[in-house]
Design an enzyme around this catalytic site. Structure first.
Site, PDB file in Angstrom:
ATOM      1  N   LYS A  72       0.860  -1.186   0.000  1.00 19.93           N
ATOM      2  CA  LYS A  72       0.000   0.000   0.000  1.00 19.93           C
ATOM      3  C   LYS A  72       0.895   1.235   0.000  1.00 19.93           C
ATOM      4  O   LYS A  72       1.901   1.280   0.711  1.00 19.93           O
ATOM      5  CB  LYS A  72      -0.877  -0.028   1.252  1.00 19.93           C
ATOM      6  CG  LYS A  72      -1.905   1.084   1.364  1.00 19.93           C
ATOM      7  CD  LYS A  72      -2.739   0.872   2.632  1.00 19.93           C
ATOM      8  CE  LYS A  72      -3.860   1.870   2.769  1.00 19.93           C
ATOM      9  NZ  LYS A  72      -4.696   1.585   3.974  1.00 19.93           N
ATOM     10  N   SER A 150      -9.397   1.557   3.209  1.00 21.05           N
ATOM     11  CA  SER A 150      -8.635   2.357   2.262  1.00 21.05           C
ATOM     12  C   SER A 150      -7.634   1.536   1.456  1.00 21.05           C
ATOM     13  O   SER A 150      -7.058   2.038   0.487  1.00 21.05           O
ATOM     14  CB  SER A 150      -7.891   3.486   2.988  1.00 21.05           C
ATOM     15  OG  SER A 150      -6.963   2.958   3.924  1.00 21.05           O
ATOM     16  N   SER A 174      -9.617  -0.650   7.317  1.00 19.94           N
ATOM     17  CA  SER A 174      -9.057  -0.516   5.972  1.00 19.94           C
ATOM     18  C   SER A 174      -8.366  -1.756   5.419  1.00 19.94           C
ATOM     19  O   SER A 174      -8.023  -1.784   4.240  1.00 19.94           O
ATOM     20  CB  SER A 174      -8.082   0.662   5.925  1.00 19.94           C
ATOM     21  OG  SER A 174      -8.780   1.876   6.025  1.00 19.94           O
TER      22      SER A 174
END
Length: 440
Positions: A72, A150, A174
């Site tokens: 990420k 996210s 997330s």
């Protein structure tokens, strides 16, 4: 795609090699719009070639030597810009060093393919990003569906079989939410289990790290590598294992798949109390009536940004959400902090050694287009999506999302196993046993 463990077994047997696995990953990544913000192909090829040589010599650095993974774009990877999904960071200086967690998996021989997309500043549970695009959920065959956020790109990178493992972060859901929407295993660790140095923050108290994978055994292996362990895990009998099932108001498909999974566990001897978990319910009520601790911390972190010209480059939805905390009273923060400490203590007594089972998200992945077009719908859907994972984050509960089935349209649903803070090892072992039963 099989999981990382199976991939590594193919390396060991000579059926495949890390260079071949990487080239396939890079090819798929190049054809997957908005999943990656950047690729680290040159570094990855060096790592894969070195790994292939080690396997040929019979000297792998770890069981996952040569396995490709994605990060990420909050994790510092040397030579790459850490954008945090934000347009104002496009021209930031590249990271000089790997984040410690990146370095640990690199030294275990894993191959870093690139940096995945996310909700801007990791501040949404839906995964939309107006700057770098929104990765489409690969299960949305009727229309484009959201990936969840996210950690949106990390989830889609695994669900679309680009890589078998991607690392994410979780502040309010997330990792767990995109894992549920994409039919993956997602492990939110207790917040202090891994070093967060070199990882772009959102809320210091609540931020946590973890992998999105295709199996619990892969998540266990990553946890071992990050703690310098090398061991083999096998599923234990569920006979006598205690669980508390706290049902919630959810879509019929989510509920039906959860209850079917529970019946499978009972058939294997698991002891399941179907009752309200008072601490979980009290935490839901606390958040509903007194707000979100992460909102205070996110505003404090980004106050200077909000007061700068760069604020004009922010996603307006993210900017409004951050600004909403500007006028919140300090007494509210103190109340939340004290209540959190009290509830964490009560949770241990409430569960009394049992693992908590809840739905991960109350619904399947919504359609993308209406959320892009309607601000009010975006806000209400974001709150509904985060609702069932936020209590675990506030209490710092390690959590593992497991796929529980599909709805009539083939969209995944998830169930969430959670435990009191610090009980990660016990939770992961329980998740391995539960997964084995659900996969029968």
């Amino acid at each position: 795609m099989s999981d990382a463990t199976s991939m590594a077994e193919d390396f060991a047997s000579g059926r495949s090699d890390p260079v071949q696995a990487l080239e396939q990953a890079l090819e798929k990544a190049s054809q997957a719009p908005a999943v990656f913000i950047s690729l680290t192909a040159e570094r990855a090829r060096r790592e894969a070639e070195a790994s292939a040589a080690r396997w040929r010599a019979g000297q792998p650095l770890s069981m996952f030597d040569g396995v490709p993974l994605a990060w990420k774009d909050l994790f510092d990877v040397a030579g790459s810009i850490t954008t945090a999904g934000a347009a104002y960071r496009r021209n930031a200086s590249a990271a000089l060093l790997d984040a410690p967690i990146v370095g640990l998996l690199c030294r275990a021989g894993m191959v870093s393919v690139g940096k995945t997309n996310l909700s801007e500043l990791a501040y949404s549970g839906l995964g939309l990003n107006p700057h770098f695009g929104t990765p489409h959920n690969p299960h949305g065959t009727d229309q484009a569906r959201i990936p969840g956020g996210s950690s949106s790109g990390s989830a889609v990178a695994v669900a679309a079989a680009i890589v078998p493992i991607a690392m994410g972060t979780d502040t309010a859901g997330s990792i767990r939410i995109p894992s549920a929407f994409n039919g993956l295993v997602g492990y939110r660790s207790s917040s202090r289990r891994y070093s967060r140095d070199g990882v772009f923050p959102l809320a210091h108290t609540l931020d946590s790290l973890g992998p999105l994978t295709r199996s619990v055994r892969d998540a266990l292996a990553i946890d071992d590598l990050l703690h310098g362990r090398s061991q083999t895990h096998s599923a234990r009998s569920l006979k006598g294992q205690r669980f508390v099932l706290a049902q919630q108001d959810v879509e019929p498909a989510v509920r039906n798949n959860l209850l079917r999974a529970v019946e499978q566990l009972k058939a294997q001897g698991a002891l399941i109390e179907e009752r309200e978990c008072p601490t979980f319910q009290a935490t839901l009520d606390l958040i509903k009536h007194h707000g979100w601790l992460g909102a205070f911390e996110a505003f404090a972190l980004h106050e200077a940004l909000l007061d700068s010209p760069d604020a004009e480059q922010l996603d307006p939805r993210v900017r409004r959400r951050l600004e909403a905390a500007r006028s919140l009273p300090a007494s509210q923060l103190i109340h939340l902090t004290e209540a959190r400490r009290r509830l964490q203590h009560h949770l241990v007594e409430d569960l009394d050694g049992a693992i908590l089972i809840t739905p991960t998200v109350a619904h399947v992945a919504p359609a993308l287009a209406p959320l892009e077009a309607d601000d009010d719908l975006f806000v209400s859907t974001n709150l509904a999506t985060l609702r069932l994972t936020m209590p675990g984050s506030l209490l710092d509960m390690p959590g593992v999302n497991l796929p529980s089935g599909r709805d009539a349209q083939g969209l995944p649903t998830g169930l969430l196993l959670s435990a009191p803070t610090g009980e990660d090892a016990r939770l992961l072992r329980a998740a391995l046993s539960v997964e084995t039963v659900l996969n029968v």
